[in-house]
Design a protein around this motif. Sequence first.
Motif, PDB file in Angstrom:
ATOM      1  N   MET A   1       0.928  -1.380  -0.130  1.00 35.07           N
ATOM      2  CA  MET A   1      -0.127   0.045   0.063  1.00 35.07           C
ATOM      3  C   MET A   1       0.848   1.149   0.037  1.00 35.07           C
ATOM      4  N   VAL A   2       1.718   1.347   0.878  1.00 36.91           N
ATOM      5  CA  VAL A   2       2.803   2.485   0.915  1.00 36.91           C
ATOM      6  C   VAL A   2       3.504   2.625  -0.600  1.00 36.91           C
ATOM      7  N   PHE A   3       3.979   1.394  -1.238  1.00 39.24           N
ATOM      8  CA  PHE A   3       4.546   1.481  -2.503  1.00 39.24           C
ATOM      9  C   PHE A   3       3.717   2.241  -3.465  1.00 39.24           C
ATOM     10  N   VAL A   4       2.373   1.849  -3.408  1.00 42.23           N
ATOM     11  CA  VAL A   4       1.159   2.121  -4.191  1.00 42.23           C
ATOM     12  C   VAL A   4       0.926   3.914  -4.183  1.00 42.23           C
ATOM     13  N   VAL A   5       1.003   4.050  -3.025  1.00 38.96           N
ATOM     14  CA  VAL A   5       0.765   5.797  -2.575  1.00 38.96           C
ATOM     15  C   VAL A   5       2.078   6.666  -3.075  1.00 38.96           C
ATOM     16  N   VAL A   6       3.285   5.868  -2.743  1.00 38.64           N
ATOM     17  CA  VAL A   6       4.499   6.764  -3.279  1.00 38.64           C
ATOM     18  C   VAL A   6       4.484   6.689  -4.946  1.00 38.64           C
ATOM     19  N   ASN A   7       4.150   5.526  -5.481  1.00 38.45           N
ATOM     20  CA  ASN A   7       4.397   5.298  -6.861  1.00 38.45           C
ATOM     21  C   ASN A   7       3.302   6.229  -7.579  1.00 38.45           C
TER      22      ASN A   7
END
Length: 371
Positions: free
Chosen positions: A55-61
């Motif tokens: 989820m954090v990766f998706v937000v950052v991406n």
Amino acid sequence: MSLTGTPFFLTTIVLVVVALALPLTLWGKVGGPKLVRHVTRFFMLLFAQVTAVVMVFVVVNNANGLFDTWADLLGTGNHVSAAADLGPDGTGGTSPDQQPKVAQKFKPASDKRMGPGVQETQLKGRISGVEGEVYVWLPPQYDDPAYKNKTFPVVEVLPGFPGSAKAWFGTLNVNTQLKPMMEKGEVAPFIIVAPRTTLLGDVDTGCANTTGKVNADTWLSVDVRKMVVDTFRATDKPDGWAVAGYSAGAHCATKLAIAHPDRYRAGASLSGYNDPVGEPASLTAKTPELRDANNPLKMLQRATTPPHVALFLSGAEGDGYQGGVAIKEAAKAPTTVQVSMVPAGAGGHGTAVWKRQVPDVFRWLTKHVAH
């Protein structure tokens, strides 16, 4: 399911909620031998950790415009059908002006995060052998009847690596920042063009022509340029074209402007570098010969005729500033160079810093590009 789409993002949120609920509700209810209970609880915790990271990766991406598709993320995308030796000017001995027109059909951009007015198309580069998406935003004056006979200047904008062609719109908000400034006459009414630059999976092309691998330079400076001129009321004169980029895209912008004063009059670099090893994944960092040939500082130093281009180079200490100073010291008229230092503590090497620089960059471009 799209990597950057809302459904996938919502799915990651649901999975995180489920992953947190599982140990809270089942921790004491896990049955069986002691080893089985420990293993089951371990995997519940692992599931919670993995879903949170995703989820954090998706937000950052999504916030930084790093990967557009699953193929980009996994490094399996290939947008190159041919990579012939096209010679020093990247045209293969052809004259782009004498080629048939490349009037593309555009549609509204499918990703609404890019803001209003952005259009997209899928372009097959006739000379480069590259195929990819191109995003275009037209200035507010474009559809004004008072400007019906005007041809507009163009700025080609390039992201870093990894980086999405959407990022200048969806992350740096170049269109929503500039529209009111254009309406007030603070900056020129530029057409803004964002072509795909991730062409070979997890390899950075360095925006260069590398025979047998990719003709990225020709894709950007010939094929995309011709398509824009053929499709829109865009000027075909180099005085009306500029290229801008951040990070790896900044390196590209400087290099393309120096290499092609017959195609671009100005280049803007935000936190770029001169030596291609600034991006270790770059094809142009693989050998000393490629590094030398694609280093904009060395290109400028060995130019028999200084290119008629204006360069804007900004960066922090150790992140583009020294490289900009080196280019300024090497420049000879008619090349002009302005170097701007990003102060320490401004935010580091990131999109928040570059987003804040957009108005100043386009004010500078307004002074150096014919409009």
